[in-house]
Design an enzyme around this catalytic site. Structure first.
Site, PDB file in Angstrom:
ATOM      1  N   ARG A 230       0.847  -0.904   0.072  1.00 31.70           N
ATOM      2  CA  ARG A 230       0.038   0.019   0.047  1.00 31.70           C
ATOM      3  C   ARG A 230       0.811   1.110   0.114  1.00 31.70           C
ATOM      4  NH1 ARG A 230      -2.072   0.009   4.759  1.00 31.70           N
ATOM      5  NH2 ARG A 230      -0.843   1.754   5.464  1.00 31.70           N
TER       6      ARG A 230
ATOM      7  N   TYR B 243     -16.023  17.503 -15.540  1.00 32.75           N
ATOM      8  CA  TYR B 243     -16.354  15.954 -15.237  1.00 32.75           C
ATOM      9  C   TYR B 243     -17.605  16.021 -14.354  1.00 32.75           C
ATOM     10  CZ  TYR B 243     -16.242  11.096 -13.969  1.00 32.75           C
ATOM     11  OH  TYR B 243     -16.749   9.751 -13.616  1.00 32.75           O
TER      12      TYR B 243
ATOM     13  N   ASP C 167      -6.739  19.144 -14.757  1.00 30.43           N
ATOM     14  CA  ASP C 167      -7.173  17.920 -15.268  1.00 30.43           C
ATOM     15  C   ASP C 167      -6.673  18.053 -16.859  1.00 30.43           C
ATOM     16  OD1 ASP C 167      -8.448  15.731 -16.123  1.00 30.43           O
ATOM     17  OD2 ASP C 167      -9.907  16.059 -14.817  1.00 30.43           O
TER      18      ASP C 167
ATOM     19  N   LYS D 191      -8.333   6.495 -18.847  1.00 30.16           N
ATOM     20  CA  LYS D 191      -8.348   6.993 -20.321  1.00 30.16           C
ATOM     21  C   LYS D 191      -7.262   6.889 -21.084  1.00 30.16           C
ATOM     22  CE  LYS D 191     -12.502   8.197 -18.442  1.00 30.16           C
ATOM     23  NZ  LYS D 191     -12.454   8.007 -17.110  1.00 30.16           N
TER      24      LYS D 191
END
Length: 417
Positions: free
Chosen positions: A66, A118, A189, A214
């Site tokens: 992690r 978004y 972004d 994406k």
């Protein structure tokens, strides 16, 4: 990440050119050959824990996956190189990257955001951020009125350029200069363009974020996010939250995304070529009201694209308003044969969707329409198929969607009864 308002931030100049071209970095950054086997592709390190030679003394640099993992580290190094950044941090999703940045703000902080973002970002800003005392102000023309919105509590400016789904552009350096004068950080972004087309840090941004799902991964088989920056302090704050929150990608997803990065430049170039061909065909169609694509000379912010985008590329995303309202828009999405009706974007396959009913359905209608997201707006993500095939596909779908039963025999096929 809180910065006193009376301490301006120095907007950095454009970074020096990297030592190698983008394609070379995409293939080789963060990709050392395996020292044991000589493998040219890194192995997948699935172990969750790593041996320690003594109490509190790991054998190497890894303790627990992690906190850090070889595959994630290599992927982060690759993104840092491609975004001209000193640091990059990978997350379990783009939304997790967004949440981590917002969670780094103190309670009572104020954020300024472009209006057309978004839907998931809008949801976080309006329904989650306020739960820990962060207020967000939306503006449709951030370069024009940013100074009016900055208060003593403003800590962050959030930009999407191009915006989702109306493809509006923002002059990053103009906003960064105004924000930095008041001690405010700027986040961009960059999902819609990828590091190949645009590098926001070169234009003065402090943090660049991506939905790795994406273009960066590019194969519609990984959900991930990433944030990159040059500040050691920012990296330390975000890395602490990355580890404490635990929203990290798996080793396998990190390996897949790193594999995707290696062909990013090839995929995005083809997607941009395809999107431009489709945008020109849409612009010439009598069945279309308007086309939003920054690669067209008719785009109102084309000058910004020429300044900020590699070779003035428009990227693979576009949207358009179809004649006939929402019914025609829905029919168009059903009649395409190559474009698949689905959410997401940036993969090798072409996709189409209706933002008002899908990706942006959670935004109130009046707010959507105020920034151009009407019920007749269709969003297209152009993949890497042949451009001629994509143009034929949208042309036949337009005719069938708008004319319906009035389609004459022999014109792009017969309408389905």
């Amino acid at each position: 990440m809180t910065v006193p308002i009376d301490h301006p931030i120095s907007t950095p100049p454009r970074a020096p050119s990297p030592v190698a071209g983008f394609g070379t970095l995409a293939v080789h950054a963060g990709a050392p050959h395996d020292p044991t086997t000589g493998a040219v592709i890194e192995p997948i390190s699935l172990s969750t824990t790593f041996v320690q030679t003594d109490v509190g003394k790991p054998l190497g640099i890894y303790e627990y996956s992690r906190s850090s993992n070889p595959n994630r580290d290599n992927f982060e190094q690759a993104i840092a190189a491609l975004e001209h950044a000193k640091h990059a941090l990978a997350f379990a999703s783009g939304s997790a990257a967004t949440a981590t940045i917002l969670q780094s703000l103190a309670g009572g902080s104020h954020v300024i955001s472009v209006s057309d973002v978004y839907g998931g970002t809008h949801r976080y800003f309006t329904q989650v951020a306020k739960a820990h005392g962060v207020k967000v102000t939306f503006t449709p023309q951030i370069e024009v009125d940013i100074a009016e919105h900055i208060t003593d509590d403003t800590r962050l400016v959030w930009i999407e350029t191009p915006s989702n789904p109306t493809l509006r552009l923002v002059d990053i350096r103009a906003v960064a200069t105004a924000a930095h004068a008041r001690g405010v950080l700027v986040v961009v972004d960059n999902t819609f363009l990828s590091p190949y087309v645009q590098n926001p840090l070169d234009h003065g941004a402090d943090i660049v974020v991506h939905s790795v799902t994406k273009y960066i991964n590019g194969h519609s088989d990984v959900v991930m996010g990433v944030a990159a920056c040059n500040s050691d302090e920012l990296r330390q704050r975000l890395a602490f939250l990355q580890n404490a929150g635990g929203a990290v990608p798996s080793a396998f997803d990190s390996w897949l995304a790193h594999r995707g990065v290696k062909t990013l430049h090839l995929r995005v170039r083809q997607s941009s070529t395809n999107a431009l061909a489709v945008a020109r065909a849409l612009e010439a169609s009598p069945h279309v009201i308007a086309v939003n694509y920054p690669g067209l000379d008719s785009h109102p912010h084309r000058a910004i694209a020429l300044k900020q985008h590699r070779d003035g590329l428009g990227g693979g995303m576009l949207s358009f308003r179809i004649k006939g309202g929402r019914e025609a828009a829905e029919r168009f999405c059903k009649f395409t044969k190559i474009y698949t009706l689905a959410e997401s974007l940036g993969g090798i396959e072409s996709l189409c969707e209706l933002p008002s009913a899908m990706t942006h359905a959670g935004i109130p209608r009046d707010q959507r329409e105020a920034v151009g997201v009407f019920d007749d707006l269709v969003r297209l993500s152009s993949g890497i198929e042949e451009p001629e095939d994509l143009v034929r596909d949208i042309q036949q779908a337009l005719v069938r969607a708008v004319l319906g039963d009035k389609v004459p025999n022999g014109v792009n096929g017969h309408a389905e009864k």
